[in-house]
Design an enzyme around this catalytic site. Structure first.
Site, PDB file in Angstrom:
ATOM      1  N   LYS A  78       0.841  -1.201   0.000  1.00  0.00           N
ATOM      2  CA  LYS A  78       0.000   0.000   0.000  1.00  0.00           C
ATOM      3  C   LYS A  78       0.873   1.248   0.000  1.00  0.00           C
ATOM      4  O   LYS A  78       0.604   2.208  -0.717  1.00  0.00           O
ATOM      5  CB  LYS A  78      -0.934  -0.018   1.222  1.00  0.00           C
ATOM      6  CG  LYS A  78      -2.049  -1.056   1.083  1.00  0.00           C
ATOM      7  CD  LYS A  78      -2.804  -1.315   2.385  1.00  0.00           C
ATOM      8  CE  LYS A  78      -3.779  -2.481   2.207  1.00  0.00           C
ATOM      9  NZ  LYS A  78      -4.447  -2.899   3.433  1.00  0.00           N
ATOM     10  N   GLN A  92      -4.758  -1.809   9.774  1.00  0.00           N
ATOM     11  CA  GLN A  92      -4.597  -3.087   9.083  1.00  0.00           C
ATOM     12  C   GLN A  92      -5.201  -4.224   9.917  1.00  0.00           C
ATOM     13  O   GLN A  92      -4.871  -4.381  11.092  1.00  0.00           O
ATOM     14  CB  GLN A  92      -3.110  -3.356   8.806  1.00  0.00           C
ATOM     15  CG  GLN A  92      -2.843  -4.609   8.017  1.00  0.00           C
ATOM     16  CD  GLN A  92      -3.410  -4.584   6.594  1.00  0.00           C
ATOM     17  OE1 GLN A  92      -3.293  -3.606   5.884  1.00  0.00           O
ATOM     18  NE2 GLN A  92      -4.053  -5.671   6.202  1.00  0.00           N
ATOM     19  N   ASP A 103     -11.277   2.666   4.130  1.00  0.00           N
ATOM     20  CA  ASP A 103     -11.665   1.261   3.930  1.00  0.00           C
ATOM     21  C   ASP A 103     -13.189   1.121   3.830  1.00  0.00           C
ATOM     22  O   ASP A 103     -13.695   0.045   3.501  1.00  0.00           O
ATOM     23  CB  ASP A 103     -11.157   0.394   5.098  1.00  0.00           C
ATOM     24  CG  ASP A 103      -9.802  -0.248   4.799  1.00  0.00           C
ATOM     25  OD1 ASP A 103      -9.512  -0.487   3.608  1.00  0.00           O
ATOM     26  OD2 ASP A 103      -9.050  -0.504   5.751  1.00  0.00           O
TER      27      ASP A 103
END
Ligand code: NAD
Length: 291
Positions: free
Chosen positions: A54, A98, A121
């Site tokens: 990422k 994460q 997200d």
């Protein structure tokens, strides 16, 4: 006739080039570059690889990124304090925690604490609610990546019957919502599907699957979808990432399914690359929203 293999890497690269230009335009208009902050708790090797990918993708697109690495013994309270700090930091556009978090941490509380305007997200209940009402702010990365894959492969969804296997909050459920809506940011022809959401308690799964124009498998079981579960000419999107002795394997028996399907995504190199790409798109959007 064997199916066409959809090149997710190429689609992802093309979109990343477009995002890079949009970021450059945003900066040229006098704004600071978008900034993504990733929070990684513990030493999970797979998570470390994902976070590094990422960061690299951000750099390629001109997006600033920072990684905050925390010890595996971090408490829920400590993580909530960090999230609060990032929520109030005007230089931070998007926050990514994460997953999975270590078992001692209340993941739901942490995810709910991320500002809905920095929730790249798209896991925050406010963003899930907006999606379910058909007025999305951020779209979850993997399902929206799949809509991009379909569109760029010349496949529309309006009026099609789509079988989604797996009802997770990350893939299956938001995928079903997006495809059943009246509209999509990519156009009404990329929504308006008749969706059947299958899961571990579904009866006649093979039958439902075999009647679908498009099958999206997000189960986490290697080669679960076999050729006899597919209608000839169906489009097959394989989300699964399963580590086996033979390497990475999807949820679809690729070789056999490719003999029946018209188009199919491989694993790796199909859906995976799009997930990171949509994260970049969402980070740019967050920077625009947070102006
Ligand atoms: P999950 O484990 O949260 O959910 C799995 C779903 O599969 C559940 O809803 C369950 O009902 C369903 N299921 C399990 N057994 C079944 C059965 N026998 N019949 C029908 N349904 C069954 O999974 P997830 O987070 O959605 O991930 C699914 C897969 O996709 C995993 O392999 C994961 O690694 C992969 N994944 C890939 C990406 C990507 O970027 N490519 C992103 C997210 C997840």
């Amino acid at each position: 006739m064997p199916a066409t293999t959809i090149d997710g890497k190429k689609i992802s690269k093309d979109i990343q080039t477009e995002i890079k230009q949009q970021v450059a335009d945003f900066v040229a208009a006098g704004h600071a570059p978008p900034k993504l902050v990733a929070v990684l708790v513990g030493q999970d090797p797979a998570s470390q690889v994902y976070v590094r990918n990422k960061e690299r993708a951000c750099k390629r697109a001109g997006i600033d990124s920072a990684l905050i690495q925390m010890d595996a013994t971090t408490t829920t309270q400590q993580l909530l304090e960090l999230v609060d700090q990032l929520n109030h930091d005007a230089t931070v556009s998007g926050i990514l925690v994460q997953l999975p978090l270590p078992s001692g941490i209340d993941s739901q509380r942490v995810l709910d604490a991320i500002s809905a305007l920095k929730d790249v997200d798209a896991f925050h209940p406010e963003n899930v609610g907006l999606l379910s009402q058909g007025r999305p702010r951020f779209l979850p990365c993997t399902p929206f990546g799949i809509v991009h894959i379909l569109k760029r492969s010349g496949i529309t969804t309006a009026g099609k019957s789509i079988c989604i296997i797996g009802r997770s909050d990350i893939v299956g459920k938001p995928m079903a919502l997006m495809l059943a809506q009246k509209d999509s940011p990519l156009g009404a022809d990329m929504a308006n599907a008749t969706v059947t959401l299958c899961h571990s308690r579904t009866k006649n799964l093979a039958e439902i699957c075999a009647s679908a124009d498009i099958v999206i498998a997000a189960i986490g079981k290697p080669e679960f979808v076999t050729a006899d579960m597919l209608k000839p000419g169906a489009v097959v999107i394989d989300v699964g990432i399963n580590r086996t002795d033979q390497g990475l394997v999807g949820d679809v028996d690729f070789e056999a399914a490719a003999e029946v399907a018209s188009q199919i995504t491989p694993v790796p190199g199909g859906v995976g690359p799009l997930t990171v790409t949509i994260l970049l798109e969402n980070t740019l959007k967050a920077a625009q929203l947070n102006q």
